[in-house]
Design a protein around this motif. Structure first.
Motif, PDB file in Angstrom:
ATOM      1  N   TYR A  71       2.315  -1.439  82.182  1.00 54.57           N
ATOM      2  CA  TYR A  71       3.306  -2.079  81.480  1.00 54.57           C
ATOM      3  C   TYR A  71       4.670  -1.654  80.798  1.00 54.57           C
ATOM      4  CZ  TYR A  71      -0.083  -5.803  83.231  1.00 54.57           C
ATOM      5  OH  TYR A  71      -0.718  -6.255  84.323  1.00 54.57           O
ATOM      6  N   ARG A  72       4.664  -0.690  80.784  1.00 57.79           N
ATOM      7  CA  ARG A  72       5.824   0.972  80.580  1.00 57.79           C
ATOM      8  C   ARG A  72       7.310  -0.146  80.875  1.00 57.79           C
ATOM      9  NH1 ARG A  72       7.715   5.279  82.612  1.00 57.79           N
ATOM     10  NH2 ARG A  72       5.821   5.306  84.129  1.00 57.79           N
ATOM     11  N   GLU A  73       7.292  -0.163  81.838  1.00 52.34           N
ATOM     12  CA  GLU A  73       8.333   0.080  82.772  1.00 52.34           C
ATOM     13  C   GLU A  73       9.297  -1.388  82.889  1.00 52.34           C
ATOM     14  OE1 GLU A  73       8.676   2.004  86.372  1.00 52.34           O
ATOM     15  OE2 GLU A  73       8.003   4.146  85.357  1.00 52.34           O
ATOM     16  N   TYR A  74       7.664  -3.109  83.233  1.00 50.24           N
ATOM     17  CA  TYR A  74       8.641  -3.943  82.945  1.00 50.24           C
ATOM     18  C   TYR A  74       7.195  -4.932  82.116  1.00 50.24           C
ATOM     19  CZ  TYR A  74       4.186  -4.680  86.036  1.00 50.24           C
ATOM     20  OH  TYR A  74       3.286  -4.987  86.621  1.00 50.24           O
ATOM     21  N   TYR A  75       7.674  -6.440  82.671  1.00 52.81           N
ATOM     22  CA  TYR A  75       7.257  -7.150  81.732  1.00 52.81           C
ATOM     23  C   TYR A  75       7.159  -8.910  82.342  1.00 52.81           C
ATOM     24  CZ  TYR A  75      10.993  -8.510  78.454  1.00 52.81           C
ATOM     25  OH  TYR A  75      12.100  -9.225  78.462  1.00 52.81           O
ATOM     26  N   LEU A  76       6.529  -9.597  82.229  1.00 49.57           N
ATOM     27  CA  LEU A  76       6.727 -10.751  83.463  1.00 49.57           C
ATOM     28  C   LEU A  76       7.334 -12.346  82.309  1.00 49.57           C
ATOM     29  CD1 LEU A  76       3.813 -11.099  84.938  1.00 49.57           C
ATOM     30  CD2 LEU A  76       5.951 -10.587  85.832  1.00 49.57           C
ATOM     31  N   ALA A  77       7.942 -12.483  82.387  1.00 48.30           N
ATOM     32  CA  ALA A  77       9.113 -13.865  82.049  1.00 48.30           C
ATOM     33  C   ALA A  77       8.940 -15.262  82.680  1.00 48.30           C
ATOM     34  CB  ALA A  77      10.600 -13.374  81.214  1.00 48.30           C
ATOM     35  N   GLU A  78       9.529 -16.097  81.600  1.00 46.96           N
ATOM     36  CA  GLU A  78       9.661 -17.945  82.508  1.00 46.96           C
ATOM     37  C   GLU A  78       7.830 -18.069  83.443  1.00 46.96           C
ATOM     38  OE1 GLU A  78      13.010 -17.597  83.964  1.00 46.96           O
ATOM     39  OE2 GLU A  78      14.589 -17.483  82.420  1.00 46.96           O
ATOM     40  N   ILE A  79       6.608 -17.578  83.287  1.00 52.23           N
ATOM     41  CA  ILE A  79       5.922 -17.860  84.264  1.00 52.23           C
ATOM     42  C   ILE A  79       5.678 -19.478  84.403  1.00 52.23           C
ATOM     43  CG2 ILE A  79       3.790 -17.628  82.319  1.00 52.23           C
ATOM     44  CD1 ILE A  79       3.106 -15.278  84.434  1.00 52.23           C
ATOM     45  N   MET A  80       5.783 -19.693  85.004  1.00 48.89           N
ATOM     46  CA  MET A  80       5.141 -20.971  85.396  1.00 48.89           C
ATOM     47  C   MET A  80       4.316 -21.260  86.813  1.00 48.89           C
ATOM     48  SD  MET A  80       7.566 -23.979  87.485  1.00 48.89           S
ATOM     49  CE  MET A  80       7.969 -22.501  89.211  1.00 48.89           C
ATOM     50  N   THR A  81       3.114 -22.146  86.008  1.00 51.20           N
ATOM     51  CA  THR A  81       1.713 -22.360  87.279  1.00 51.20           C
ATOM     52  C   THR A  81       2.678 -23.400  88.163  1.00 51.20           C
ATOM     53  OG1 THR A  81       0.122 -22.311  85.618  1.00 51.20           O
ATOM     54  CG2 THR A  81      -0.636 -23.297  87.474  1.00 51.20           C
ATOM     55  N   THR A  82       1.788 -22.615  89.165  1.00 52.31           N
ATOM     56  CA  THR A  82       2.534 -23.562  90.575  1.00 52.31           C
ATOM     57  C   THR A  82       0.988 -24.683  91.357  1.00 52.31           C
ATOM     58  OG1 THR A  82       2.710 -21.929  92.305  1.00 52.31           O
ATOM     59  CG2 THR A  82       4.734 -22.441  91.393  1.00 52.31           C
ATOM     60  N   GLU A  83       0.725 -23.625  91.547  1.00 53.01           N
ATOM     61  CA  GLU A  83      -1.059 -24.556  91.828  1.00 53.01           C
ATOM     62  C   GLU A  83      -2.304 -24.003  91.641  1.00 53.01           C
ATOM     63  OE1 GLU A  83      -2.953 -24.922  96.834  1.00 53.01           O
ATOM     64  OE2 GLU A  83      -0.433 -24.242  96.362  1.00 53.01           O
ATOM     65  N   VAL A  84      -3.193 -25.083  91.558  1.00 54.53           N
ATOM     66  CA  VAL A  84      -4.331 -24.186  91.105  1.00 54.53           C
ATOM     67  C   VAL A  84      -5.271 -25.467  91.952  1.00 54.53           C
ATOM     68  CG1 VAL A  84      -5.657 -24.982  89.451  1.00 54.53           C
ATOM     69  CG2 VAL A  84      -3.567 -24.998  88.210  1.00 54.53           C
ATOM     70  N   ASP A  85      -6.095 -24.684  92.039  1.00 48.71           N
ATOM     71  CA  ASP A  85      -7.916 -25.281  92.823  1.00 48.71           C
ATOM     72  C   ASP A  85      -8.311 -25.842  91.900  1.00 48.71           C
ATOM     73  OD1 ASP A  85      -9.052 -23.546  91.467  1.00 48.71           O
ATOM     74  OD2 ASP A  85     -10.141 -22.573  93.588  1.00 48.71           O
ATOM     75  N   GLU A  86      -9.267 -26.652  92.344  1.00 42.64           N
ATOM     76  CA  GLU A  86     -10.352 -27.553  92.338  1.00 42.64           C
ATOM     77  C   GLU A  86     -11.501 -26.858  91.831  1.00 42.64           C
ATOM     78  OE1 GLU A  86      -9.443 -30.551  91.584  1.00 42.64           O
ATOM     79  OE2 GLU A  86      -7.554 -30.375  91.958  1.00 42.64           O
ATOM     80  N   ILE A  87     -12.155 -27.272  90.669  1.00 43.65           N
ATOM     81  CA  ILE A  87     -13.576 -26.305  90.122  1.00 43.65           C
ATOM     82  C   ILE A  87     -14.350 -27.509  90.474  1.00 43.65           C
ATOM     83  CG2 ILE A  87     -13.770 -28.596  88.660  1.00 43.65           C
ATOM     84  CD1 ILE A  87     -14.880 -25.869  86.634  1.00 43.65           C
ATOM     85  N   SER A  88     -15.292 -26.426  91.733  1.00 44.17           N
ATOM     86  CA  SER A  88     -16.414 -26.441  92.183  1.00 44.17           C
ATOM     87  C   SER A  88     -17.779 -25.867  92.013  1.00 44.17           C
ATOM     88  CB  SER A  88     -16.086 -26.604  93.520  1.00 44.17           C
ATOM     89  OG  SER A  88     -17.572 -26.341  94.863  1.00 44.17           O
ATOM     90  N   GLN A  89     -19.155 -26.429  92.327  1.00 42.99           N
ATOM     91  CA  GLN A  89     -19.846 -26.110  91.353  1.00 42.99           C
ATOM     92  C   GLN A  89     -20.442 -24.849  92.366  1.00 42.99           C
ATOM     93  OE1 GLN A  89     -20.620 -26.445  88.413  1.00 42.99           O
ATOM     94  NE2 GLN A  89     -22.368 -27.749  88.401  1.00 42.99           N
ATOM     95  N   SER A  90     -19.997 -25.386  93.775  1.00 44.92           N
ATOM     96  CA  SER A  90     -19.682 -24.335  94.392  1.00 44.92           C
ATOM     97  C   SER A  90     -19.445 -22.771  94.308  1.00 44.92           C
ATOM     98  CB  SER A  90     -19.355 -24.802  96.445  1.00 44.92           C
ATOM     99  OG  SER A  90     -18.607 -24.196  95.970  1.00 44.92           O
ATOM    100  N   LYS A  91     -18.427 -22.878  93.402  1.00 40.50           N
ATOM    101  CA  LYS A  91     -17.637 -21.487  92.897  1.00 40.50           C
ATOM    102  C   LYS A  91     -18.820 -20.815  91.546  1.00 40.50           C
ATOM    103  CE  LYS A  91     -13.879 -22.123  94.653  1.00 40.50           C
ATOM    104  NZ  LYS A  91     -12.303 -21.983  94.743  1.00 40.50           N
ATOM    105  N   GLU A  92     -19.453 -21.877  91.373  1.00 42.52           N
ATOM    106  CA  GLU A  92     -20.321 -20.611  90.569  1.00 42.52           C
ATOM    107  C   GLU A  92     -21.547 -19.766  90.704  1.00 42.52           C
ATOM    108  OE1 GLU A  92     -24.865 -21.794  88.087  1.00 42.52           O
ATOM    109  OE2 GLU A  92     -23.087 -23.457  87.400  1.00 42.52           O
ATOM    110  N   LEU A  93     -20.829 -18.304  90.394  1.00 45.62           N
ATOM    111  CA  LEU A  93     -21.039 -17.311  90.392  1.00 45.62           C
ATOM    112  C   LEU A  93     -21.968 -16.097  89.737  1.00 45.62           C
ATOM    113  CD1 LEU A  93     -17.498 -16.353  92.295  1.00 45.62           C
ATOM    114  CD2 LEU A  93     -19.904 -16.590  93.281  1.00 45.62           C
ATOM    115  N   LYS A  94     -22.023 -14.736  89.708  1.00 41.13           N
ATOM    116  CA  LYS A  94     -23.557 -14.913  88.635  1.00 41.13           C
ATOM    117  C   LYS A  94     -22.784 -13.092  88.680  1.00 41.13           C
ATOM    118  CE  LYS A  94     -27.582 -16.774  89.103  1.00 41.13           C
ATOM    119  NZ  LYS A  94     -29.167 -16.431  88.919  1.00 41.13           N
TER     120      LYS A  94
END
Length: 155
Positions: A71-94
């Motif tokens: 991150y020496r040359e740049y950084y992020l600003a005005e970060i905005m969430t546009t979409e989120v997936d639904e939580i699901s037990q099938s995505k339980e991992l190890k």
């Protein structure tokens, strides 16, 4: 007199119903608040080159020298969430140590800013995987950023 008492009770009942609907609606809108907060905190840490804050957001933080170089040359600003997936037990991992965790993906957009000028240099789009350990030493750390893909969108 009886009509007046009934009218008062009806009005109170109606106001209670509206209040309950309002509270339920507000609750639904904040379904992924913590990971969005972590994403904002991560972006702020990059902007300030604050390794400690960056590491607290990451499931697998890079070493400090690598972080500073990335991150020496740049950084992020005005970060905005546009979409989120639904939580699901099938995505339980190890993980590699056998600890269970949940995974969710968040998509975002941000402005990329050149560090030496402080001026916007374009837009980036990306997605980030967030994990929340259900057991193990990081179980109390909440949602952590585990992977991200960022694509530069030329203007």
């Amino acid at each position: 007199m009886a009509n007046r008492i009934i009218g008062t009770h009806m009005c109170s009942f109606l106001l209670m119903g509206i209040l309950v609907c309002f509270v339920v609606q507000c609750k639904d809108e904040s379904r992924f608040v913590e990971p969005n907060y972590v994403l904002q905190k991560w972006a702020r840490a990059i902007q300030q080159l604050n390794y400690r804050e960056y590491a607290s957001c990451e499931a697998y933080p890079k070493e400090e020298a690598v972080f500073r170089e990335m991150y020496r040359e740049y950084y992020l600003a005005e970060i905005m969430t546009t979409e989120v997936d639904e939580i699901s037990q099938s995505k339980e991992l190890k993980d590699h140590e056998g600890n269970r965790y949940l995974r969710r993906t968040l998509e975002f957009e941000a402005t990329i800013v050149k560090r030496n000028t402080g001026k916007p240099d374009g837009i980036v789009r990306g997605n980030a995987d967030f994990i929340r350990y259900l057991e193990g030493k990081r179980a109390k750390d909440g949602w952590l950023l585990s992977n991200r893909t960022i694509i530069f969108v030329p203007r």
